[in-house]
Design a protein around this motif. Structure first.
Motif, PDB file in Angstrom:
ATOM      1  N   GLN A 152      18.343 -51.608  26.351  1.00  0.00           N
ATOM      2  CA  GLN A 152      17.579 -50.565  25.779  1.00  0.00           C
ATOM      3  C   GLN A 152      17.071 -50.978  24.509  1.00  0.00           C
ATOM      4  N   TRP A 153      15.961 -50.299  24.237  1.00  0.00           N
ATOM      5  CA  TRP A 153      15.493 -50.380  22.843  1.00  0.00           C
ATOM      6  C   TRP A 153      14.881 -48.852  22.342  1.00  0.00           C
TER       7      TRP A 153
ATOM      8  N   LEU B 276      14.428 -44.905  42.351  1.00  0.00           N
ATOM      9  CA  LEU B 276      13.494 -46.116  41.974  1.00  0.00           C
ATOM     10  C   LEU B 276      14.117 -46.734  40.582  1.00  0.00           C
ATOM     11  N   ILE B 277      15.209 -46.360  40.099  1.00  0.00           N
ATOM     12  CA  ILE B 277      15.676 -47.174  38.797  1.00  0.00           C
ATOM     13  C   ILE B 277      15.775 -48.596  39.014  1.00  0.00           C
ATOM     14  N   ARG B 278      16.045 -48.797  40.391  1.00  0.00           N
ATOM     15  CA  ARG B 278      16.356 -50.369  40.491  1.00  0.00           C
ATOM     16  C   ARG B 278      15.283 -51.140  39.952  1.00  0.00           C
ATOM     17  N   TYR B 279      13.978 -50.726  39.947  1.00  0.00           N
ATOM     18  CA  TYR B 279      12.910 -51.457  39.497  1.00  0.00           C
ATOM     19  C   TYR B 279      12.789 -51.648  38.164  1.00  0.00           C
ATOM     20  N   SER B 280      13.603 -51.122  37.409  1.00  0.00           N
ATOM     21  CA  SER B 280      13.479 -51.277  35.895  1.00  0.00           C
ATOM     22  C   SER B 280      14.460 -52.253  35.331  1.00  0.00           C
ATOM     23  N   SER B 281      13.809 -52.990  34.319  1.00  0.00           N
ATOM     24  CA  SER B 281      14.404 -54.178  33.713  1.00  0.00           C
ATOM     25  C   SER B 281      15.076 -53.672  32.311  1.00  0.00           C
TER      26      SER B 281
END
Length: 468
Positions: free
Chosen positions: A235-236, A205-210
């Protein structure tokens, strides 16, 4: 209860609304609750969503903040089907908390309720931002169906652990041979089919991450954050989330724990705090060995002696550990230490001037709290990310000593090993040098989170990004 309709009405089209989705384990719940308060301090409405039991648990145990600082954090205590959870088994060769797995899976039932909340918030907010724990993207994935929604993956682990997982053997070029020799195999730290499921879910499901968020900072882990940025430049690093100054005097709900009064009477840096977190159960034989080692060290100590959390921490049936005959009486008579059998205020203990060391399981929360308070660590990792964190502490940052070697994880830690480690940290020249490095790192971290610091700039950048 369902989603909070009143909170939904308070969101406006001109603002961003943030929804936090934590994994239902104490170390994960705690970090996203701290982040909720941090985001809310920018005058952003935050919704913290989890099961009813875990929401109560998170609110009960949060430390170091004024309890009135949650006005912009709305809690959603969603019901899930009942689940059976066995008691913790201290006799397992591997200390992963398998007894909590049913409660981990219970949170997967939240997807429908969270989707309804997201849909409702999307009609009243200019943008809906979901920040989900990397182990539970399933619950928040419906944000992808919203025209104004986006999601960010939160990593509640050290960047070092994520770096080792993400880069695999290619990470070896970034670390020295001494660290490489001791690097734990990630698979051996989990040893659970259930956790393999949650890790696989993350990959799927990493594809949903911005973008990615980390509860760490460059002051602690710059090389590993830089390496991870080459894989994902969105990334922060916005940690540590825990307060670097304890708020207590003005909080009307504050009640000082009795162990702090004992600490008040001790000499500066003279006490070692012993606590192994919320997921570990020790055998009676290991407890006996630890008791003897602590006593024989001659050092003063506070020992939190609690069994691992049950899936429902509000149940009263709790195992009580047995100590050697007359042990607590001797401690009281000699003034050497105290045993705490209830929930201890870890942040306040670590922040106290008398605390000079921390024997820890090396959960990432505990590591960050110890670093920010300038307290060196005696490492005793149990499972998951803890062996990597222990290696980070001892071999990379050089702010700790080893008590339990991960390679000997299935062996009893003898009392003499414990005694020697305590003396090494608390009563040796090497220990003093380690303590000095830890205090210096603490000061650097505190500058980083203050106005004008690197971490504060990262937080400001993230908030500006979601408000764009």
């Amino acid at each position: 209860m369902g989603y909070n309709k009143e909170a939904e009405k308070q969101a406006t089209k001109s603002e961003v609304t943030v929804v936090m989705v934590p994994f239902p384990a104490q170390g994960h719940l705690n970090q996203l609750l701290h982040l909720s308060r941090l985001v809310a301090s920018y005058n952003i409405q935050v919704h913290y969503v989890t099961t009813a039991i875990h929401c109560r648990q998170a609110k009960l145990r949060v430390q170091g903040w004024d309890s009135r600082a949650t006005s912009l954090v709305k809690f959603h205590e969603f019901p899930v089907p009942d689940f059976d959870s066995p008691p913790a088994n201290p006799h397992l060769a591997f200390q992963f908390p398998s007894h909590l797995v049913p409660s981990f899976f219970s949170a997967l039932h939240l997807r429908k309720q969270v989707a309804e909340l997201l849909s409702a918030l999307s009609t009243t907010s200019r943008r809906v931002v979901v920040i989900y724990d990397f182990l539970i993207p399933y619950v928040g994935q419906d944000v992808a169906l919203l025209p104004n929604g986006e999601a960010y993956c939160f990593h509640p682990l050290s960047a070092f652990r994520t770096f080792c997982e993400t880069l695999g053997e290619s990470c070896f070029e970034f670390i020295n041979d001494q660290v490489v020799k001791q690097l734990p195999c990630v698979a051996t730290t989990l040893s659970s089919e259930a956790m393999e499921f949650f890790y696989k879910q993350q990959e799927d499901l990493i594809r949903y991450s911005s973008g990615a968020l980390y509860n760490t900072c460059k002051a602690i882990e710059a090389p590993f954050l830089d390496a991870l940025a080459k894989v994902n430049d969105k990334q922060w690093a916005i940690g540590p989330f825990n307060p670097v100054e304890i708020c207590k005097a003005k909080d009307p709900s504050y009640v000082r724990h009795k162990c702090l009064e004992w600490l008040d009477k001790q000499v500066c840096d003279s006490v070692i705090f012993v606590s192994f977190g919320t997921t570990t159960s020790l055998t009676d034989k290991q407890v006996e060995s630890l008791a003897i080692g602590l006593e024989n060290s001659g050092q003063k100590f506070i020992w939190v002696l609690r069994d691992a959390d049950k899936a429902d921490i509000f149940l009263d049936d709790v195992r009580t550990y047995k100590l050697p005959i007359q042990y607590e009486e001797r401690l009281e008579l000699n003034g050497q230490g105290i045993i705490v059998r209830d929930w201890a205020p870890q942040l306040e203990i670590l922040a106290h001037a008398s605390t000079g060391g921390f024997m820890s399981h090396c959960g990432w929360n505990s590591c960050l709290e110890s670093i920010t308070m300038g307290v060196p660590i005696a490492t005793w990792p149990m499972h998951s990310d803890q062996p990597h964190n222990a290696l980070l502490v001892t071999e990379v940052l050089k702010i700790g000593v080893v008590v339990k070697d991960w390679a000997l994880r299935d062996k009893l830690t003898e009392w003499l090993t414990i005694e020697n480690a305590v003396r090494q940290l608390m009563a040796s020249q090497e220990g003093e040098e380690i303590r000095k490095r830890t205090v210096e790192l603490s000061m650097t971290v505190k500058k980083s989170v203050a106005e004008g610091g690197d971490t504060r700039a990262e937080i400001d950048n993230f908030v500006a990004h979601i408000r764009r």
